[in-house]
Design a protein around this motif. Structure first.
Motif, PDB file in Angstrom:
ATOM      1  N   ALA A   1      35.483  43.699  44.239  1.00  0.00           N
ATOM      2  CA  ALA A   1      36.698  44.453  44.568  1.00  0.00           C
ATOM      3  C   ALA A   1      36.857  44.583  46.078  1.00  0.00           C
ATOM      4  N   ALA A   2      35.774  44.861  46.778  1.00  0.00           N
ATOM      5  CA  ALA A   2      35.845  44.982  48.236  1.00  0.00           C
ATOM      6  C   ALA A   2      36.231  43.649  48.876  1.00  0.00           C
ATOM      7  N   LEU A   3      35.628  42.562  48.407  1.00  0.00           N
ATOM      8  CA  LEU A   3      35.950  41.244  48.964  1.00  0.00           C
ATOM      9  C   LEU A   3      37.398  40.846  48.710  1.00  0.00           C
ATOM     10  N   LEU A   4      37.942  41.301  47.576  1.00  0.00           N
ATOM     11  CA  LEU A   4      39.308  40.947  47.206  1.00  0.00           C
ATOM     12  C   LEU A   4      40.324  42.001  47.637  1.00  0.00           C
TER      13      LEU A   4
ATOM     14  N   SER B   1      37.615  41.108  34.083  1.00  0.00           N
ATOM     15  CA  SER B   1      38.569  40.458  34.981  1.00  0.00           C
ATOM     16  C   SER B   1      37.996  39.130  35.457  1.00  0.00           C
ATOM     17  N   ASN B   2      38.823  38.097  35.462  1.00  0.00           N
ATOM     18  CA  ASN B   2      38.404  36.779  35.916  1.00  0.00           C
ATOM     19  C   ASN B   2      38.500  36.716  37.436  1.00  0.00           C
ATOM     20  N   PHE B   3      37.379  36.380  38.071  1.00  0.00           N
ATOM     21  CA  PHE B   3      37.339  36.340  39.532  1.00  0.00           C
ATOM     22  C   PHE B   3      38.417  35.426  40.125  1.00  0.00           C
TER      23      PHE B   3
ATOM     24  N   LEU C   1      41.870  36.751  39.956  1.00  0.00           N
ATOM     25  CA  LEU C   1      42.062  37.851  40.901  1.00  0.00           C
ATOM     26  C   LEU C   1      42.216  37.367  42.336  1.00  0.00           C
ATOM     27  N   GLY C   2      41.968  36.082  42.567  1.00  0.00           N
ATOM     28  CA  GLY C   2      42.141  35.528  43.901  1.00  0.00           C
ATOM     29  C   GLY C   2      40.857  35.207  44.644  1.00  0.00           C
TER      30      GLY C   2
ATOM     31  N   SER D   1      36.793  30.174  47.722  1.00  0.00           N
ATOM     32  CA  SER D   1      35.450  29.666  47.996  1.00  0.00           C
ATOM     33  C   SER D   1      34.715  30.524  49.029  1.00  0.00           C
ATOM     34  N   LEU D   2      35.405  31.009  50.044  1.00  0.00           N
ATOM     35  CA  LEU D   2      34.746  31.847  51.051  1.00  0.00           C
ATOM     36  C   LEU D   2      34.295  33.184  50.484  1.00  0.00           C
ATOM     37  N   SER D   3      35.150  33.820  49.689  1.00  0.00           N
ATOM     38  CA  SER D   3      34.742  35.098  49.099  1.00  0.00           C
ATOM     39  C   SER D   3      33.680  34.896  48.025  1.00  0.00           C
TER      40      SER D   3
END
Length: 112
Positions: free
Chosen positions: A42-45, A54-56, A59-60, A63-65
């Motif tokens: 959640a913090a990264l996104l 929830s599908n990572f 959710l956006g 590759s970097l996150s």
């Protein structure tokens, strides 16, 4: 777990979390890992929270996150986690379950 604005670090005592994961049974590990994964993802996104199913990628997560999430999880678990693991286990529940099981397997191989 709260995010420390500006530097991306988390206020959680990682050593304490690491000990809790190590001392917990499989279900406790899954719970701790799922909570950690949800918080970090959640913090990264830049989301307030994410659900366990929830599908990572939906959710956006890019590759970097994904790399950042993997690095955070490796630091917490002291395990090598291939980046493809997030693609193969694309929800917090699936990823936590997989990592908890891998942690158990790795722990069984360690002589005490």
């Amino acid at each position: 777990m709260s995010r420390n604005e500006g530097n991306g670090d988390f206020d959680v005592n990682e050593e304490e979390l690491r000990r809790s994961i190590a001392s917990g049974d499989l279900e406790e590990r899954k719970r701790l890992l799922q909570e950690t994964i949800r918080t970090h993802a959640a913090a990264l996104l830049s989301l307030s929270s994410i659900d366990e199913d929830s599908n990572f990628l939906e959710l956006g997560l890019n590759s970097l996150s994904a790399i950042e999430l993997t690095k955070n999880l490796m630091k917490i678990t002291d395990m090598e986690i291939p980046l493809v693991t997030i693609v193969d286990h694309p929800t917090p529940a699936q990823l936590a379950s997989h990592l908890a099981e891998e942690y158990d397997r790795a722990s069984e191989g360690v002589t005490q």
